[in-house]
Design a protein around this motif. Structure first.
Motif, short mmCIF file in Angstrom:
data_model
loop_
_atom_site.label_atom_id
_atom_site.label_comp_id
_atom_site.label_asym_id
_atom_site.label_seq_id
_atom_site.Cartn_x
_atom_site.Cartn_y
_atom_site.Cartn_z
N THR A 85 1.55 -43.94 -19.39
CA THR A 85 0.94 -42.62 -19.58
C THR A 85 0.96 -41.82 -18.28
OG1 THR A 85 -0.54 -43.57 -21.23
CG2 THR A 85 -1.13 -41.41 -20.39
N ASP A 86 0.55 -42.44 -17.19
CA ASP A 86 0.50 -41.72 -15.91
C ASP A 86 1.88 -41.28 -15.45
OD1 ASP A 86 -2.24 -41.91 -15.79
OD2 ASP A 86 -2.27 -43.62 -14.42
N ASP A 87 2.87 -42.17 -15.57
CA ASP A 87 4.24 -41.82 -15.15
C ASP A 87 4.80 -40.70 -16.02
OD1 ASP A 87 4.28 -43.61 -13.10
OD2 ASP A 87 5.54 -45.10 -14.11
N ALA A 88 4.61 -40.83 -17.34
CA ALA A 88 5.14 -39.82 -18.25
C ALA A 88 4.50 -38.46 -17.97
CB ALA A 88 4.88 -40.23 -19.70
N CYS A 89 3.19 -38.45 -17.74
CA CYS A 89 2.50 -37.18 -17.48
C CYS A 89 2.94 -36.57 -16.16
CB CYS A 89 0.99 -37.40 -17.49
SG CYS A 89 0.31 -37.74 -19.14
N GLU A 90 3.13 -37.42 -15.15
CA GLU A 90 3.56 -36.93 -13.83
C GLU A 90 4.95 -36.30 -13.91
OE1 GLU A 90 5.66 -36.88 -10.14
OE2 GLU A 90 6.00 -38.50 -11.58
N LYS A 91 5.86 -36.95 -14.63
CA LYS A 91 7.22 -36.43 -14.76
C LYS A 91 7.23 -35.16 -15.62
CE LYS A 91 9.32 -41.04 -14.38
NZ LYS A 91 10.00 -40.85 -13.10
N LEU A 92 6.44 -35.16 -16.68
CA LEU A 92 6.42 -34.00 -17.57
C LEU A 92 5.86 -32.77 -16.87
CD1 LEU A 92 6.80 -32.71 -20.35
CD2 LEU A 92 4.54 -33.59 -20.98
N SER A 93 4.88 -32.97 -16.00
CA SER A 93 4.24 -31.84 -15.34
C SER A 93 5.22 -31.02 -14.50
CB SER A 93 3.07 -32.32 -14.46
OG SER A 93 3.55 -33.10 -13.38
N LYS A 94 6.37 -31.59 -14.18
CA LYS A 94 7.40 -30.88 -13.40
C LYS A 94 8.32 -30.05 -14.29
CE LYS A 94 7.40 -34.53 -9.90
NZ LYS A 94 8.16 -35.67 -9.34
N LEU A 143 -9.47 -42.86 -25.63
CA LEU A 143 -8.53 -41.95 -26.27
C LEU A 143 -8.68 -40.54 -25.69
CD1 LEU A 143 -6.38 -41.31 -28.38
CD2 LEU A 143 -8.21 -41.00 -30.05
N GLY A 144 -9.93 -40.13 -25.48
CA GLY A 144 -10.17 -38.80 -24.93
C GLY A 144 -9.55 -38.64 -23.55
N SER A 145 -9.60 -39.71 -22.74
CA SER A 145 -8.99 -39.68 -21.41
C SER A 145 -7.48 -39.52 -21.51
CB SER A 145 -9.34 -40.96 -20.66
OG SER A 145 -8.66 -41.03 -19.42
N ASN A 146 -6.84 -40.29 -22.43
CA ASN A 146 -5.39 -40.16 -22.63
C ASN A 146 -5.03 -38.76 -23.10
OD1 ASN A 146 -5.04 -42.82 -21.91
ND2 ASN A 146 -4.70 -43.57 -24.00
N ILE A 147 -5.79 -38.24 -24.06
CA ILE A 147 -5.52 -36.90 -24.59
C ILE A 147 -5.62 -35.85 -23.48
CG2 ILE A 147 -6.48 -35.08 -26.08
CD1 ILE A 147 -7.05 -37.30 -28.16
#
Length: 298
Positions: free
Chosen positions: A248-257, A286-290
């Motif tokens: 989740t963290d990697d995907a979000c970090e890459k997507l934010s770019k 779940l709320g944290s992931n969302i």
């Protein structure tokens, strides 16, 4: 001829803030998804019981307080989920009327064996009947997945052509297709494959009948912003990103770019959830992931 679509739902998907939740694990990926959730294979005896367990998992996600239109634009469902109900209400109706979330349906039947560095979709002989049923049940759009394993220009051309051929059939039925030629994140030629893929997608978009709208679901590219021009194409409602096996963290970090892509995550959405959690623990996780996925989609 342009398809007739629900304009309110289209505007939400095309312009809304948030992401599309992927709740469409099918037969092959269901045991793994359940295992990560803490439901082991000895908890069910056959496919029917297995899908019953995944339905409980999906219903718990959908009924969680943070699963709402504030951060989630749409949700992609497996066929059995579309046919199921939550508290007596059909799942697509529940999503739209109670959550404000636009319902999509996974329509592919899995992947063929690899050839020319890609995996095509298996044949879908009953697609027209499925699309008709989906329209009746209030589904807005569809999703179908192919996989690119290496930068083989001919293989990529063939995969994209198949995706758009089926996409036009879906659009003619009054639904908005999500075209998903995933690039394997472990491919040694991922970046090169993405260059070929972008060119083939543009050619197919340019050739669509006037008024036809599609969305694209693509692996987060090595080169940030690579797909921005596709997002700006007049035939594209939205470009969404798959998590592809990233955390989740990697995907979000890459997507934010990638400012013109929003998330459509499956495994990353459910990361850390467990069947044994109390409602308070579950909703917090779940709320944290969302929240993470939502922020990366802004």
């Amino acid at each position: 001829m342009a398809q007739e679509i629900n304009q309110e739902q289209f505007d939400r998907i095309a312009n809304g803030g948030g992401f599309i939740a992927a709740l469409d694990q099918s037969g092959g990926s269901t045991p793994k998804a359940l295992g990560l959730y803490g439901v082991t294979e000895d908890a069910y005896c056959n496919d029917e019981e297995m899908f019953g367990e995944i339905q409980k998992m999906r219903a718990r996600i959908i009924c969680s307080p943070d699963f709402s239109s504030g951060k989630i634009l749409g949700a992609i469902l497996f066929e059995k989920t579309m046919d199921n109900a939550i508290d007596g209400t059909p799942v697509p109706t529940y999503l739209w009327e109670k959550c404000g979330v636009v319902p999509f349906l996974k329509v592919d039947k899995g992947l063929a064996d690899e050839a020319d560095g890609v995996q095509m979709m298996k044949p879908m002989p009953d697609l027209d009947a499925l699309l008709s049923r989906a329209v009746e049940k209030g589904i807005f759009g569809t999703k179908m997945r192919s996989v690119v394993k290496e930068a083989n220009p001919q293989g990529i051309k063939t995969v994209v052509a198949q995706q758009f051929e089926v996409g036009k059939q879906i659009a003619a039925a009054g639904l908005v297709p999500i075209i998903e030629p995933e690039v394997d994140i472990n491919s040694p030629t991922k970046g090169e494959a993405e260059i070929f893929l972008k060119a083939e997608i543009k050619d197919q978009l340019d050739a669509l009948p006037e008024g036809t709208k599609v969305s694209l679901k693509l692996t987060i590219p090595n080169e940030a912003g690579l797909y921005d021009s596709l997002a700006d194409h007049p035939a594209v409602a939205r470009v969404v990103a798959l998590s592809g096996g990233y955390s989740t963290d990697d995907a979000c970090e890459k997507l934010s770019k990638n400012s013109k892509m929003i998330a459509s995550f499956s495994r990353a959405l459910t990361e850390g959830l467990n069947v044994a959690m109390s409602d308070e623990e579950y909703n917090a996780a779940l709320g944290s992931n969302i929240e993470k996925i939502y922020q990366s989609s802004l």
